[in-house]
Design a protein around this motif. Structure first.
Motif, PDB file in Angstrom:
ATOM      1  N   LEU A  97      48.633 -33.559  15.339  1.00 44.00           N
ATOM      2  CA  LEU A  97      48.161 -32.209  15.619  1.00 44.00           C
ATOM      3  C   LEU A  97      46.637 -32.177  15.788  1.00 44.00           C
ATOM      4  O   LEU A  97      46.126 -31.567  16.733  1.00 44.00           O
ATOM      5  CB  LEU A  97      48.595 -31.287  14.480  1.00 44.00           C
ATOM      6  CG  LEU A  97      48.595 -29.800  14.712  1.00 44.00           C
ATOM      7  CD1 LEU A  97      49.380 -29.414  15.951  1.00 44.00           C
ATOM      8  CD2 LEU A  97      49.162 -29.092  13.501  1.00 44.00           C
ATOM      9  N   ILE A 102      44.640 -31.165  19.330  1.00 42.34           N
ATOM     10  CA  ILE A 102      43.644 -30.088  19.408  1.00 42.34           C
ATOM     11  C   ILE A 102      42.298 -30.644  19.866  1.00 42.34           C
ATOM     12  O   ILE A 102      41.654 -30.068  20.749  1.00 42.34           O
ATOM     13  CB  ILE A 102      43.522 -29.353  18.058  1.00 42.34           C
ATOM     14  CG1 ILE A 102      44.817 -28.584  17.764  1.00 42.34           C
ATOM     15  CG2 ILE A 102      42.319 -28.413  18.055  1.00 42.34           C
ATOM     16  CD1 ILE A 102      44.911 -28.022  16.357  1.00 42.34           C
ATOM     17  N   LEU A 150      55.607 -31.961  17.709  1.00 43.09           N
ATOM     18  CA  LEU A 150      54.892 -30.687  17.792  1.00 43.09           C
ATOM     19  C   LEU A 150      55.777 -29.526  18.258  1.00 43.09           C
ATOM     20  O   LEU A 150      55.309 -28.410  18.413  1.00 43.09           O
ATOM     21  CB  LEU A 150      53.687 -30.826  18.725  1.00 43.09           C
ATOM     22  CG  LEU A 150      52.662 -31.890  18.323  1.00 43.09           C
ATOM     23  CD1 LEU A 150      51.510 -31.914  19.304  1.00 43.09           C
ATOM     24  CD2 LEU A 150      52.168 -31.669  16.901  1.00 43.09           C
ATOM     25  N   VAL A 161      53.204 -22.771  11.571  1.00 48.76           N
ATOM     26  CA  VAL A 161      51.849 -22.842  11.035  1.00 48.76           C
ATOM     27  C   VAL A 161      51.713 -21.710  10.025  1.00 48.76           C
ATOM     28  O   VAL A 161      51.757 -20.533  10.375  1.00 48.76           O
ATOM     29  CB  VAL A 161      50.792 -22.727  12.155  1.00 48.76           C
ATOM     30  CG1 VAL A 161      49.389 -22.777  11.563  1.00 48.76           C
ATOM     31  CG2 VAL A 161      50.982 -23.838  13.184  1.00 48.76           C
ATOM     32  N   ASP A 177      41.325 -22.995  17.909  1.00 47.16           N
ATOM     33  CA  ASP A 177      42.426 -23.896  17.558  1.00 47.16           C
ATOM     34  C   ASP A 177      43.775 -23.174  17.637  1.00 47.16           C
ATOM     35  O   ASP A 177      44.758 -23.726  18.134  1.00 47.16           O
ATOM     36  CB  ASP A 177      42.223 -24.480  16.159  1.00 47.16           C
ATOM     37  CG  ASP A 177      41.007 -25.389  16.076  1.00 47.16           C
ATOM     38  OD1 ASP A 177      40.474 -25.787  17.136  1.00 47.16           O
ATOM     39  OD2 ASP A 177      40.580 -25.696  14.955  1.00 47.16           O
ATOM     40  N   ARG A 178      43.822 -21.942  17.180  1.00 45.72           N
ATOM     41  CA  ARG A 178      45.057 -21.158  17.236  1.00 45.72           C
ATOM     42  C   ARG A 178      45.478 -20.933  18.689  1.00 45.72           C
ATOM     43  O   ARG A 178      46.660 -21.026  19.018  1.00 45.72           O
ATOM     44  CB  ARG A 178      44.873 -19.828  16.516  1.00 45.72           C
ATOM     45  CG  ARG A 178      46.119 -18.989  16.481  1.00 45.72           C
ATOM     46  CD  ARG A 178      45.845 -17.654  15.779  1.00 45.72           C
ATOM     47  NE  ARG A 178      46.985 -16.777  15.899  1.00 45.72           N
ATOM     48  CZ  ARG A 178      47.837 -16.510  14.932  1.00 45.72           C
ATOM     49  NH1 ARG A 178      47.676 -17.038  13.736  1.00 45.72           N
ATOM     50  NH2 ARG A 178      48.850 -15.700  15.132  1.00 45.72           N
ATOM     51  N   LEU A 199      47.102 -24.065  19.845  1.00 50.73           N
ATOM     52  CA  LEU A 199      48.421 -24.234  19.230  1.00 50.73           C
ATOM     53  C   LEU A 199      49.467 -23.321  19.856  1.00 50.73           C
ATOM     54  O   LEU A 199      50.645 -23.677  19.925  1.00 50.73           O
ATOM     55  CB  LEU A 199      48.339 -23.968  17.728  1.00 50.73           C
ATOM     56  CG  LEU A 199      47.550 -24.983  16.904  1.00 50.73           C
ATOM     57  CD1 LEU A 199      47.395 -24.491  15.476  1.00 50.73           C
ATOM     58  CD2 LEU A 199      48.209 -26.344  16.955  1.00 50.73           C
ATOM     59  N   ILE A 232      56.365 -22.675  18.737  1.00 52.84           N
ATOM     60  CA  ILE A 232      55.385 -22.477  17.652  1.00 52.84           C
ATOM     61  C   ILE A 232      55.590 -21.119  16.982  1.00 52.84           C
ATOM     62  O   ILE A 232      55.924 -20.140  17.635  1.00 52.84           O
ATOM     63  CB  ILE A 232      53.941 -22.607  18.185  1.00 52.84           C
ATOM     64  CG1 ILE A 232      52.926 -22.676  17.051  1.00 52.84           C
ATOM     65  CG2 ILE A 232      53.586 -21.474  19.115  1.00 52.84           C
ATOM     66  CD1 ILE A 232      52.656 -24.027  16.551  1.00 52.84           C
TER      67      ILE A 232
END
Length: 120
Positions: free
Chosen positions: A36, A40, A83, A88, A106-107, A110, A116
């Protein structure tokens, strides 16, 4: 479904993604955390922001993150599969950390991952 927790760093020191937080796996899945973080970092290094929107709203960022994930699927399918359907957990994050620009970036990265889910 794998879970990754986002936790504040002690003393607001920079974590592995340069923000005042770190990623933890309740199952001590260090491999997942490493994959992860590398994903990123790869997206952040490769994207250029040339529009006036914030990074988390940037179509350029989203497109590049999707391309990066597709490249990961081609080159390292086992890592890409790790992934998928990731949860999260942001429950332990204080509001000021949720508003931090690095976490917001970062969010946004993701969010392109298949399946997700963010727990607030």
């Amino acid at each position: 479904m794998a879970v990754v927790k986002i936790l504040p760093t002690p003393g607001e020191k920079a974590g592995p993604l340069d923000g005042p937080f770190f990623l933890a796996s309740p199952d001590n899945d260090d491999e997942l955390i490493t994959i992860l973080i590398h994903f990123i970092r790869f997206v952040i290094r490769g994207v250029s922001s040339y529009n006036k929107q914030g990074m988390e709203d940037s179509s350029n960022l989203k497109s590049y993150a999707i391309e990066s994930y597709e490249e990961l699927q081609d080159e390292l399918p086992d890592a890409a599969e790790r992934l998928i359907d990731l949860t999260v957990d942001c429950c332990a994050m204080p509001d000021e950390l949720k508003a931090h620009p690095i976490w917001r970036l970062d969010r946004a990265i993701l969010r392109v991952l298949p399946g997700i889910e963010f727990r607030e």
